[in-house]
Design an enzyme around this catalytic site. Structure first.
Site, mmCIF file in Angstrom:
data_model
loop_
_atom_site.group_PDB
_atom_site.id
_atom_site.type_symbol
_atom_site.label_atom_id
_atom_site.label_comp_id
_atom_site.label_asym_id
_atom_site.label_seq_id
_atom_site.Cartn_x
_atom_site.Cartn_y
_atom_site.Cartn_z
ATOM 1 N N ILE A 153 0.848 -1.024 -0.259
ATOM 2 C CA ILE A 153 -0.231 -0.251 0.401
ATOM 3 C C ILE A 153 1.026 1.225 -0.087
ATOM 4 O O ILE A 153 0.936 2.023 -1.304
ATOM 5 C CB ILE A 153 -0.890 -0.050 1.037
ATOM 6 C CG1 ILE A 153 -2.128 -2.004 1.311
ATOM 7 C CG2 ILE A 153 -1.819 1.089 1.152
ATOM 8 C CD1 ILE A 153 -3.022 -1.433 2.521
ATOM 9 N N ASP A 173 10.917 2.496 6.871
ATOM 10 C CA ASP A 173 10.523 1.113 6.919
ATOM 11 C C ASP A 173 11.663 0.306 7.337
ATOM 12 O O ASP A 173 12.818 -0.362 5.996
ATOM 13 C CB ASP A 173 9.564 0.271 5.682
ATOM 14 C CG ASP A 173 8.457 -0.550 6.414
ATOM 15 O OD1 ASP A 173 9.134 -1.764 6.906
ATOM 16 O OD2 ASP A 173 8.332 -0.728 5.092
ATOM 17 N N CYS A 232 -4.827 5.062 6.889
ATOM 18 C CA CYS A 232 -5.418 4.155 6.353
ATOM 19 C C CYS A 232 -4.926 2.538 7.276
ATOM 20 O O CYS A 232 -4.839 2.057 6.194
ATOM 21 C CB CYS A 232 -5.289 4.354 5.340
ATOM 22 S SG CYS A 232 -6.336 5.742 4.593
ATOM 23 N N ALA A 233 -4.228 2.564 8.178
ATOM 24 C CA ALA A 233 -3.184 2.064 7.917
ATOM 25 C C ALA A 233 -4.540 0.511 10.072
ATOM 26 O O ALA A 233 -5.563 -0.209 9.342
ATOM 27 C CB ALA A 233 -2.163 1.314 8.564
ATOM 28 N N ARG A 234 -3.537 0.737 11.130
ATOM 29 C CA ARG A 234 -4.659 0.051 11.997
ATOM 30 C C ARG A 234 -4.940 1.266 13.143
ATOM 31 O O ARG A 234 -3.609 2.121 12.893
ATOM 32 C CB ARG A 234 -3.918 -0.960 12.176
ATOM 33 C CG ARG A 234 -3.788 -2.652 11.636
ATOM 34 C CD ARG A 234 -5.395 -2.620 11.695
ATOM 35 N NE ARG A 234 -5.915 -4.441 10.731
ATOM 36 C CZ ARG A 234 -6.566 -4.270 9.994
ATOM 37 N NH1 ARG A 234 -6.234 -2.867 8.769
ATOM 38 N NH2 ARG A 234 -6.690 -5.086 8.853
ATOM 39 N N GLU A 263 -13.167 -0.043 17.398
ATOM 40 C CA GLU A 263 -14.103 -0.378 16.147
ATOM 41 C C GLU A 263 -15.317 -0.689 16.459
ATOM 42 O O GLU A 263 -14.838 -1.999 17.272
ATOM 43 C CB GLU A 263 -12.878 -0.535 15.371
ATOM 44 C CG GLU A 263 -12.728 0.742 14.609
ATOM 45 C CD GLU A 263 -11.751 0.550 13.092
ATOM 46 O OE1 GLU A 263 -11.578 -0.378 12.352
ATOM 47 O OE2 GLU A 263 -10.958 1.215 12.872
ATOM 48 N N HIS A 282 -13.694 3.213 8.427
ATOM 49 C CA HIS A 282 -12.374 2.094 8.191
ATOM 50 C C HIS A 282 -12.696 1.627 7.312
ATOM 51 O O HIS A 282 -12.991 0.402 6.265
ATOM 52 C CB HIS A 282 -12.488 0.568 9.297
ATOM 53 C CG HIS A 282 -11.550 0.116 9.461
ATOM 54 N ND1 HIS A 282 -10.691 -0.609 10.353
ATOM 55 C CD2 HIS A 282 -10.805 -0.418 7.969
ATOM 56 C CE1 HIS A 282 -10.039 -1.692 9.756
ATOM 57 N NE2 HIS A 282 -9.752 -1.083 8.437
ATOM 58 N N ALA A 285 -11.120 0.289 1.983
ATOM 59 C CA ALA A 285 -10.764 -1.335 1.989
ATOM 60 C C ALA A 285 -11.827 -1.559 0.930
ATOM 61 O O ALA A 285 -11.952 -2.245 -0.426
ATOM 62 C CB ALA A 285 -9.752 -2.409 2.049
#
Length: 319
Positions: A153, A173, A232-234, A263, A282, A285
């Site tokens: 992503i 990363d 937009c990950a977790r 959530e 969320h 996706a």
């Protein structure tokens, strides 16, 4: 007798059609996610095609015939993978199904933050035409996008930003060697450098013991006052109370979240009181195309496992 595949939370037709064409009995559950309902609904399943409901050991143990779990999507933090491995149950996921959809959503949020789109929408509807002369947006061309997590992503977002908008893209990363970064993402030595340097920061990290609460006040305090954060990950990777603090104080310009620590997110989340944040439920996706791919790829993983083959997108290794 045909293997039974149980889908506790319904999916689009692509995955169900694939399984039925392969001769499986497909049973769609009630959509309820409490453990009691899940244990009852999975009891006679040979395989599960699962979405976001929790699958701890007690749910897995309630299905004595279980041989495979296909995850509709990417994150498997809702599944006790170690317990599945111990019991010889394959766990698969769909890593190629939703990456572009999430990258597009993140890029859209960056556009919205830069051009004040959500705020201007509200002001225009309220009859405040003069706001056009008082609040100015910002061009993205030439700005620095910092990506934390340069996987599928993150790389796709970097490509869109670099080639589509002419942003300068940097990335961090710890699990990817610098020479493996895409050519359009310049590696930096530390996450702190991303937060100090970037005009926009986008998080693309998994949720695990190392990343929970990683983005906290110490990192947020490094950001430029004009900078914005996108997640937009977790939800767990970001300390929401610290984000609230820097947004409320105007220490950073804005933020956009598609994910939250809890959530569904409670309606009284303090972040919702702020005007310099954009939120979505969320759903990054959940485009139609991505939903079809997630269901199909999960179904393909189940079919491989039940056919005695190693699934292409296996999360664990079963003897």
């Amino acid at each position: 007798m045909a293997y039974k595949v149980v889908i506790p939370q319904d999916i689009t037709g692509a995955g169900k059609d694939y399984l039925r064409e392969k001769g499986y009995e497909v049973v769609v559950g009630s959509g309820k996610t409490d453990l009691g309902t899940l244990k009852a609904e999975v009891a006679d399943a040979d395989a599960l095609l699962v979405r976001t409901a929790p699958y701890p050991a007690e749910v897995i143990d309630a299905a004595p015939r279980l041989k495979a779990i296909g995850r509709h999507g990417v994150g498997v933090d809702n599944i006790d993978v170690a317990h599945c491995t111990k019991k010889g149950i394959w766990v698969t996921f769909a890593p190629e199904s939703n990456a572009n959809s999430v990258a597009e959503h993140a890029m859209g949020l960056i556009f919205a933050l830069a051009h004040n789109i959500v705020y201007m929408d509200g002001q225009t509807r309220a009859g405040n035409w003069e706001i056009r002369n008082k609040v100015k947006g910002s061009d993205l061309a030439g700005k620095v996008l910092g990506i934390v997590g340069v996987g599928r992503i993150g790389s796709l977002l970097g490509e869109k930003a670099a080639f589509g908008v002419k942003m300068k893209v940097i990335g961090y990363d710890p699990f990817i060697p610098p020479d493996k970064y895409p050519e359009y993402v310049a590696p930096v030595d530390s996450i702190e450098e991303v937060f100090k340097t970037s005009d926009y920061i986008s998080l693309h990290l998994p949720s695990n013991e190392q990343t929970k609460g990683l983005v906290n006040l110490s990192l947020l305090s490094l950001m430029k006052r004009s900078a914005c954060l996108v997640n937009c990950a977790r939800g767990e990777v970001l300390a929401e109370e610290d984000l609230y603090k820097v947004l409320a104080e105007g220490a950073i310009k804005g933020a956009a979240l598609d994910v939250f620590c809890q959530e569904p997110c409670p309606y009284d989340n303090p972040l919702f009181t702020l005007k310099n944040i954009i939120v979505s439920p969320h759903n990054a996706a959940l485009t139609q195309e991505s939903m079809n791919r997630m269901g199909l790829h999960a179904a393909m993983g189940i079919h491989s496992a039940l056919s005695g083959e190693k699934p292409q997108w296996a999360v664990n290794m079963v003897e």
